[in-house]
Motif scaffolding. Sequence first.
Motif, PDB file in Angstrom:
ATOM      1  N   GLU A  83       0.902  -1.169  -0.092  1.00 21.41           N
ATOM      2  CA  GLU A  83       0.047   0.026   0.117  1.00 21.41           C
ATOM      3  C   GLU A  83       0.825   1.281   0.026  1.00 21.41           C
ATOM      4  OE1 GLU A  83      -3.663  -0.269   2.683  1.00 21.41           O
ATOM      5  OE2 GLU A  83      -2.276  -1.813   3.380  1.00 21.41           O
ATOM      6  N   ALA A  84       2.087   1.119   0.343  1.00 16.25           N
ATOM      7  CA  ALA A  84       2.940   2.190   0.173  1.00 16.25           C
ATOM      8  C   ALA A  84       3.173   2.990  -0.978  1.00 16.25           C
ATOM      9  CB  ALA A  84       4.215   1.995   0.809  1.00 16.25           C
ATOM     10  N   ASP A  85       3.092   4.234  -1.070  1.00 11.77           N
ATOM     11  CA  ASP A  85       3.133   5.011  -2.128  1.00 11.77           C
ATOM     12  C   ASP A  85       3.582   6.644  -1.917  1.00 11.77           C
ATOM     13  OD1 ASP A  85       2.884   5.677  -4.711  1.00 11.77           O
ATOM     14  OD2 ASP A  85       0.562   6.127  -4.666  1.00 11.77           O
ATOM     15  N   ILE A  86       4.755   7.003  -2.353  1.00 11.50           N
ATOM     16  CA  ILE A  86       5.103   8.262  -2.095  1.00 11.50           C
ATOM     17  C   ILE A  86       4.159   9.287  -2.940  1.00 11.50           C
ATOM     18  CG2 ILE A  86       6.908   9.586  -3.369  1.00 11.50           C
ATOM     19  CD1 ILE A  86       8.819   8.897  -1.239  1.00 11.50           C
ATOM     20  N   ALA A  87       3.668   8.817  -4.070  1.00 12.05           N
ATOM     21  CA  ALA A  87       3.037   9.879  -4.760  1.00 12.05           C
ATOM     22  C   ALA A  87       1.639  10.219  -4.002  1.00 12.05           C
ATOM     23  CB  ALA A  87       2.652   9.239  -6.137  1.00 12.05           C
ATOM     24  N   THR A  88       0.950   9.327  -3.137  1.00 13.15           N
ATOM     25  CA  THR A  88      -0.163   9.507  -2.530  1.00 13.15           C
ATOM     26  C   THR A  88       0.271   9.854  -0.975  1.00 13.15           C
ATOM     27  OG1 THR A  88      -0.682   7.284  -2.228  1.00 13.15           O
ATOM     28  CG2 THR A  88      -1.525   8.425  -4.122  1.00 13.15           C
ATOM     29  N   ARG A  89       1.392   9.693  -0.685  1.00 12.95           N
ATOM     30  CA  ARG A  89       1.662  10.194   0.627  1.00 12.95           C
ATOM     31  C   ARG A  89       1.521   9.019   1.693  1.00 12.95           C
ATOM     32  NH1 ARG A  89       3.523  15.615   1.283  1.00 12.95           N
ATOM     33  NH2 ARG A  89       2.939  16.800  -0.318  1.00 12.95           N
ATOM     34  N   LYS A  90       1.879   7.768   1.339  1.00 13.95           N
ATOM     35  CA  LYS A  90       1.429   6.601   2.081  1.00 13.95           C
ATOM     36  C   LYS A  90       2.619   5.775   2.445  1.00 13.95           C
ATOM     37  CE  LYS A  90      -3.258   6.106   0.434  1.00 13.95           C
ATOM     38  NZ  LYS A  90      -3.900   5.306  -0.623  1.00 13.95           N
ATOM     39  N   GLU A  91       3.058   5.717   3.802  1.00 13.02           N
ATOM     40  CA  GLU A  91       4.179   5.075   4.285  1.00 13.02           C
ATOM     41  C   GLU A  91       3.980   3.865   4.903  1.00 13.02           C
ATOM     42  OE1 GLU A  91       7.284   4.866   3.877  1.00 13.02           O
ATOM     43  OE2 GLU A  91       8.472   5.727   5.354  1.00 13.02           O
ATOM     44  N   TYR A  92       4.525   2.840   4.857  1.00 13.40           N
ATOM     45  CA  TYR A  92       4.550   1.402   5.689  1.00 13.40           C
ATOM     46  C   TYR A  92       5.647   1.593   6.503  1.00 13.40           C
ATOM     47  CZ  TYR A  92       4.838  -3.469   6.780  1.00 13.40           C
ATOM     48  OH  TYR A  92       4.786  -4.536   7.665  1.00 13.40           O
ATOM     49  N   ASP A 100       9.521   5.785  12.789  1.00 16.16           N
ATOM     50  CA  ASP A 100      10.151   6.697  11.894  1.00 16.16           C
ATOM     51  C   ASP A 100       9.917   6.178  10.605  1.00 16.16           C
ATOM     52  OD1 ASP A 100      11.684   7.971  13.940  1.00 16.16           O
ATOM     53  OD2 ASP A 100      13.170   6.282  14.116  1.00 16.16           O
ATOM     54  N   VAL A 101       9.813   7.533   9.754  1.00 16.10           N
ATOM     55  CA  VAL A 101       9.597   7.295   8.242  1.00 16.10           C
ATOM     56  C   VAL A 101      10.805   6.723   7.312  1.00 16.10           C
ATOM     57  CG1 VAL A 101       7.774   8.782   8.256  1.00 16.10           C
ATOM     58  CG2 VAL A 101       9.997   9.882   7.712  1.00 16.10           C
ATOM     59  N   SER A 102      10.760   6.374   6.369  1.00 16.15           N
ATOM     60  CA  SER A 102      11.974   5.898   5.569  1.00 16.15           C
ATOM     61  C   SER A 102      12.665   7.100   4.951  1.00 16.15           C
ATOM     62  CB  SER A 102      11.538   5.127   4.334  1.00 16.15           C
ATOM     63  OG  SER A 102      10.529   6.245   3.453  1.00 16.15           O
ATOM     64  N   GLY A 103      13.924   7.032   4.575  1.00 17.17           N
ATOM     65  CA  GLY A 103      14.854   7.845   4.301  1.00 17.17           C
ATOM     66  C   GLY A 103      13.961   8.938   2.850  1.00 17.17           C
ATOM     67  N   GLU A 104      13.445   7.912   2.145  1.00 17.26           N
ATOM     68  CA  GLU A 104      12.777   8.380   1.081  1.00 17.26           C
ATOM     69  C   GLU A 104      11.425   9.350   1.382  1.00 17.26           C
ATOM     70  OE1 GLU A 104      11.053   6.680  -3.231  1.00 17.26           O
ATOM     71  OE2 GLU A 104      10.876   5.424  -1.518  1.00 17.26           O
ATOM     72  N   VAL A 105      10.859   9.177   2.394  1.00 18.16           N
ATOM     73  CA  VAL A 105       9.804  10.044   2.757  1.00 18.16           C
ATOM     74  C   VAL A 105      10.211  11.182   3.504  1.00 18.16           C
ATOM     75  CG1 VAL A 105       7.767  10.030   4.381  1.00 18.16           C
ATOM     76  CG2 VAL A 105       8.023   8.326   2.832  1.00 18.16           C
ATOM     77  N   GLU A 106      11.245  10.914   4.394  1.00 21.13           N
ATOM     78  CA  GLU A 106      12.079  12.168   5.092  1.00 21.13           C
ATOM     79  C   GLU A 106      12.588  12.881   3.947  1.00 21.13           C
ATOM     80  OE1 GLU A 106      15.366  13.492   8.431  1.00 21.13           O
ATOM     81  OE2 GLU A 106      15.052  11.109   8.149  1.00 21.13           O
ATOM     82  N   ASP A 107      13.093  12.874   2.864  1.00 19.99           N
ATOM     83  CA  ASP A 107      13.570  13.555   1.706  1.00 19.99           C
ATOM     84  C   ASP A 107      12.606  14.273   1.334  1.00 19.99           C
ATOM     85  OD1 ASP A 107      16.237  12.674   2.386  1.00 19.99           O
ATOM     86  OD2 ASP A 107      16.206  11.194   0.655  1.00 19.99           O
TER      87      ASP A 107
END
Length: 175
Positions: A83-92, A100-107
């Motif tokens: 379900e995780a999807d950076i484009a729709t602001r969803k983080e697993y 803590d969020v992933s480095g990709e989301v933090e960036d």
Amino acid sequence: MGWTSNDYNHEGWVAFGAPDGRLSRSSTGAGILFHGITGEYPPAGEFDPNQEIVPDDLIMSWRGACTCGWQGELWHRVASAAEADIATRKEYVPVGDTADVSGEVEDAIQQEWHVHIAPSEAILGVEAAAREHRQAANRLDKTVSAAKAAGASWADIGRAAGITRQAAHERWADK
């Protein structure tokens, strides 16, 4: 981990979202620290008597935050990696892990914060250029005075400054 603007007027971070909507930037081994006492979560005790500790597993969102009060777009915690999807602001973030969020989301959140501070960062350039302009104008005034004291004509001074004799006289005669 936070970020600081070049003028030190803004500090941004990834804020954890409590189920009741409060935001936090601090964590402990027991969970995330949130200001305010609701009675739903254990008190922080030794850390701060005005805070509660919300367990990592109950953190369901994140957003960028700044000391100026700015808040970024909300990111939602989802139940599976599919379900995780950076484009729709969803983080697993798996249950049992720290929130803590992933480095990709933090960036991505940091980039959003950089857009927020871009105007104040650009103003720093304007301030620096204006300061240099004032310093150069002061230096020019002093060197014109020195040139005039040494016997230079207004025509020579105007030519050196890229203006007419009359403009040079009008600008510096009274200085």
